[in-house]
Design an enzyme around this catalytic site. Sequence first.
Site, PDB file in Angstrom:
ATOM      1  N   LEU A 281       1.789  31.304  50.937  1.00  0.00           N
ATOM      2  CA  LEU A 281       2.699  31.786  51.980  1.00  0.00           C
ATOM      3  C   LEU A 281       2.909  30.777  53.098  1.00  0.00           C
ATOM      4  O   LEU A 281       3.612  31.076  54.061  1.00  0.00           O
ATOM      5  CB  LEU A 281       2.156  33.094  52.573  1.00  0.00           C
ATOM      6  CG  LEU A 281       2.144  34.291  51.617  1.00  0.00           C
ATOM      7  CD1 LEU A 281       1.440  35.469  52.263  1.00  0.00           C
ATOM      8  CD2 LEU A 281       3.568  34.678  51.236  1.00  0.00           C
ATOM      9  N   ARG A 282       2.281  29.596  52.979  1.00  0.00           N
ATOM     10  CA  ARG A 282       2.472  28.611  54.039  1.00  0.00           C
ATOM     11  C   ARG A 282       3.936  28.196  54.142  1.00  0.00           C
ATOM     12  O   ARG A 282       4.451  27.953  55.234  1.00  0.00           O
ATOM     13  CB  ARG A 282       1.584  27.384  53.802  1.00  0.00           C
ATOM     14  CG  ARG A 282       1.691  26.363  54.922  1.00  0.00           C
ATOM     15  CD  ARG A 282       0.747  25.183  54.743  1.00  0.00           C
ATOM     16  NE  ARG A 282      -0.628  25.565  55.048  1.00  0.00           N
ATOM     17  CZ  ARG A 282      -1.624  25.532  54.175  1.00  0.00           C
ATOM     18  NH1 ARG A 282      -1.396  25.163  52.934  1.00  0.00           N
ATOM     19  NH2 ARG A 282      -2.837  25.873  54.536  1.00  0.00           N
ATOM     20  N   ALA A 283       4.633  28.121  53.015  1.00  0.00           N
ATOM     21  CA  ALA A 283       6.043  27.744  53.038  1.00  0.00           C
ATOM     22  C   ALA A 283       6.865  28.742  53.842  1.00  0.00           C
ATOM     23  O   ALA A 283       7.762  28.357  54.615  1.00  0.00           O
ATOM     24  CB  ALA A 283       6.581  27.652  51.609  1.00  0.00           C
TER      25      ALA A 283
END
Length: 704
Positions: A281-283
């Site tokens: 989920l960093r993107a």
Amino acid sequence: MPRAPYSRMTYPFTAVVGMDDLRLALLLNAVSPAVGGVLVRGEKGTAKSTSVRALAAVLPPVAVVPGCRFGCDPAAPDPGCPDGPHEAGAAARTRPARLVELPVGASEDRLVGSLDLERALTEGVKAYEPGLLAAAHRGVLYVDEVNLLHDHLVDLLLDAAALGTAYVEREGISVRHAARFLLVGTMNPEEGELRPQLLDRFGLTVEVAAPRDPAVRAEVVRRRFASDADPAGFAAAWDDEETALAERIATARARLPRVVLSDAALRQVTAVCAAFDVDGLRADLVTARAAIAHAAWCGREEVTEDDVRVAARLALPHRRRRNPFDAPGLDDETLEQALADSRPEDDGPQDDGPQDDGPQDDGPQDDGGPDGGPDDGGGPGMGSNTYGSDAETHEKDPLPGDGEGAGEPTTAPRGEGGGRTDAAPAPDRAAVPPADPFRTRRLEVPGIGAGAAGRRSRARSERGRVVGSTRPAGAVTRLHLPSTVLAAAPHQLGRGRTGPGLRLAREDLRQATLEGREGNLVLFVVDASGSMGSRARMAAVKGAVLSLLLDAYQRRDKVGLITFRAAGAELALPPTWSVEAAAARLTGLPTGGRTPLAAGLLRAHEVLRVERVRDPRRRPLLVVVTDGRATGARGSDSLGEARRAAGLVASAGTAAVVVDCEAGPVRLGLAASLGQQLGAQTLRLEELGAESLASTVRDVRKAA
């Protein structure tokens, strides 16, 4: 807004020609460092370093607590500052935002700071010397050639950037301090890639390349000459643009907390990230933060679809890599489809495409891309480096490397071809694509080295397990406490010890000796002659070498590639950190012709001789991939020449592995004979796989 005084070494940011994506990515991080930094990828000589160094001069100055080595903000000082505590609202002084450069050869102590263990043990005080992370707090931390930095330093760097805090934990002493900075890394992909895990930690990435328009290139040279001839005068000519840009950054920073990310915009962010199948989920977080920063930069207080589009083009390309040989890129059609699918159903036709309704007066470009060409002006007021003038709109061009076919190997037409006898050379055949790579067994250089940190062979290093101790020549960085106590124990009576405390002297201190792993130079010598047989066999050979290249990438090795066929040997790839380049050369390698084995070994001997002078601490590992046959001109003693060349390589003490590619029910054992001449381990092609090794071990255990 007052700016930092001009440095004679700084080129004005607004005078950089073109590079719109690079400048926008840097400015978005200047507005919101929470975006996570910028990774700049591109060929050498493309103003990467110039642009980064120029950015610091247009950043707003910072207020700091006088005497604080960690640059605490007087309005909100760090409660855990080692120089604290500081009272909120105390007297302040203003200084320019710093640009701190981390050299490639820096140590962990230089990055995070060091503890004076001698004073800690002898005086009982925590004497901490801040490192570069502390110096970069509230400024810019620049890492040139970040792909050449040791992995553990990159991990420390990115951890601090993500947490906003640096931690130093050593020998029971713990120090933490604030470390919030704009992180910028630059790299030339030809010199090696970052691991995908590290790539993902950078917020944005941009690909830069030199312009191909002669007029634009001439303008770059013209401005460079003008700056070199009169740096102060050149900077003064751009001072109005620099001041305006600094004021706009400050205004965008003040607007940032008021920008609203609506549920509709958030759905677009997540839809785009899901469409590109990025990991984790960093993107999503980075894309959302970049979209908010872009809205603030463009003067808006609500995120629009255009902000999401710009953010995705900067935040997602490097997160789409599935293996080290994939080229970063983003497909514009997929992006536009994801945005269209996530639009609210009641949107009108005005949002059917990536274009806006008309020119805007609040952004550097409507969708964050180049403006159709870099600045072609000759000075202030003549170019397009105005970052969002009322008279301009911009259209986005694909990033370098974008497109459906970017980074994909070309498969040559399939042709006929079987094995040939050694009496006559086989005709050249088209390049065969490699078979699928597999996990290989670890090949090591014997003994213990002292080279660069890596993951292949045993070595004395700064990280690893403790195997002993030595008396330090300089400052102690890793104390070996048991050895220190043993060295001090015999002298306690002579030093007048009467109580329970241990009396230490400088000569008692011992430094821990660590053993870890090093990276090596893995030089591949690949037989591409007609004797290698059918297309299926050559595909298997290429697949095996590709697997070894992937293993070298993961173990942080330097690699080189020599091929031999027809009339001689060719250095297809000089030693480099770019295993991607080696894989590309291997994929396009044709086969056919005679087998000049001696030429391949002699070329390897010469390359290794030069590399020993150039990089003496990096131990080489020679991997020869061949069936062991040697053919040359009629009447020549090809096999004898190959044996003499092998003896020359062995006499230099080069560690080697021979991968035997001979196939068929009848084997001549020529590769094994070559391995004996080289003093090398010989492995059959099918024995390279780690699974093959594991099954062999299991069979031996069952038999026992």
